[in-house]
Design a protein around this motif. Structure first.
Motif, short mmCIF file in Angstrom:
data_model
loop_
_atom_site.label_atom_id
_atom_site.label_comp_id
_atom_site.label_asym_id
_atom_site.label_seq_id
_atom_site.Cartn_x
_atom_site.Cartn_y
_atom_site.Cartn_z
N UNK A 184 -7.35 -0.94 7.15
CA UNK A 184 -6.25 -0.63 6.25
C UNK A 184 -6.51 -1.07 4.81
N UNK A 185 -7.50 -1.90 4.61
CA UNK A 185 -7.74 -2.42 3.26
C UNK A 185 -8.07 -1.34 2.24
N UNK A 186 -8.92 -0.36 2.58
CA UNK A 186 -9.22 0.68 1.57
C UNK A 186 -7.97 1.40 1.07
N UNK A 187 -6.95 1.55 1.93
CA UNK A 187 -5.73 2.21 1.50
C UNK A 187 -5.04 1.37 0.43
N UNK A 188 -4.98 0.06 0.67
CA UNK A 188 -4.35 -0.82 -0.31
C UNK A 188 -5.12 -0.85 -1.62
N UNK A 189 -6.45 -0.77 -1.54
CA UNK A 189 -7.27 -0.86 -2.74
C UNK A 189 -7.02 0.28 -3.72
N UNK A 190 -6.63 1.44 -3.21
CA UNK A 190 -6.43 2.59 -4.10
C UNK A 190 -4.99 2.73 -4.56
N UNK A 232 -10.97 -2.81 -14.89
CA UNK A 232 -10.91 -1.83 -13.81
C UNK A 232 -9.47 -1.68 -13.33
N UNK A 233 -8.79 -2.81 -13.14
CA UNK A 233 -7.38 -2.76 -12.71
C UNK A 233 -6.53 -2.05 -13.75
N UNK A 234 -6.75 -2.37 -15.02
CA UNK A 234 -5.98 -1.73 -16.09
C UNK A 234 -6.27 -0.24 -16.12
N UNK A 235 -7.54 0.14 -15.96
CA UNK A 235 -7.92 1.55 -16.01
C UNK A 235 -7.23 2.35 -14.90
N UNK A 236 -7.12 1.77 -13.71
CA UNK A 236 -6.45 2.47 -12.61
C UNK A 236 -4.99 2.69 -12.93
N UNK A 237 -4.31 1.67 -13.44
CA UNK A 237 -2.89 1.81 -13.76
C UNK A 237 -2.67 2.80 -14.90
#
Length: 265
Positions: free
Chosen positions: A208-214, A239-244
């Motif tokens: 389930x971790x990959x789901x949370x990562x995205x 990276x976190x900022x870029x995703x948001x």
């Protein structure tokens, strides 16, 4: 004869924000409980109540001195998500279908793009204000220092904007409100529980971790926690900022397109 200088033209999106603000002046009491009381109840029950038991057991495996310090920044990000989701579901459906306020706005020089920009701008104001209140409660509970709590407001607001953009696009594309309850049941609530808010993601089953990562919330939780505690997030902060930012940027044109389709005869 002197000529009075012409006033600068105010962008239509700003006018939309102004309209929301004028309405909120008369309706703010309806959100006072969730804005001011919810952080107190959450941190008292989960942070001090359950947190005392977790700290005593010594099995929390959380990267913080206390469970309260670990929990509070995650709840700040999750609260930003919930505020954004609340303001971009039924209010958007009401503007399109029930109250027809979007029809009134679009009958003026306001375009669908202006309307969506103003709507998201107002949601960002709401999320930021709620996050500031939550941060103040964190400081009052001793969960974070004033500087850390203040810094955590920025990623929390960005998290709220990311969700606001995507959920607005989803709501504007629906013909009725039935899907909105499913969005909370199968989207918002699971993210609230399983995106690292209450326990490290390493304790989630590997499948389930990959789901949370995205999901945007995990990135927001990592940023707010790093800002509040002064540590490093799981990935580089950029990276976190870029995703948001990508979520917010992707949702906006989708929301404009969906609204244009819904409001065009």
């Amino acid at each position: 004869m002197s000529v009075r200088p012409r006033a600068a033209r105010i962008p239509p999106a700003v006018r939309v924000v102004e309209g929301y603000a004028r309405t909120y002046r008369r309706t703010w009491k309806g959100t006072a409980v969730t804005t001011f009381v919810s952080p107190v109840l959450f941190l008292a029950a989960m942070g001090l109540g359950l947190g005392t038991l977790v700290d005593r057991g010594g099995g929390a495996a959380v990267p913080a001195e206390t469970y309260l310090a670990f929990l509070a920044p995650g709840l700040l990000a999750a609260s930003a998500m919930q505020t954004a989701a609340t303001d971009t579901t039924w209010p958007v459906m009401a503007g399109i279908k029930w109250l027809k306020t979007y029809d009134a706005a679009l009958a003026t020089p306001v375009s669908p793009r202006d309307l969506m920009a103003g709507h998201l701008g107002w949601v960002l104001v709401r999320v930021t204000f709620a996050s500031v209140v939550f941060a103040a409660v964190m400081v009052a509970f001793g969960a974070a220092g004033p500087l850390g709590a203040a810094l955590a407001v920025l990623p929390a607001a960005l998290t709220g904007l990311a969700f606001a953009s995507l959920i607005t696009a989803f709501t504007a594309s629906r013909k009725n409100e039935y899907a909105l309850a499913s969005l909370f049941r199968f989207g918002v609530v699971p993210l609230f529980l399983f995106s690292g808010t209450f326990f490290p993601l390493e304790q989630v089953p590997e499948l389930l971790r990959p789901i949370a990562y995205v999901t945007p919330l995990w990135h927001g939780v990592e940023l707010t926690r790093a800002a509040a505690l002064g540590g490093a997030p799981a990935l580089p902060a950029l990276v976190h900022v870029a995703v948001l930012v990508a979520c917010a940027a992707a949702g906006f044109p989708l929301a404009v397109r969906a609204l244009t389709r819904r409001m065009t005869p």
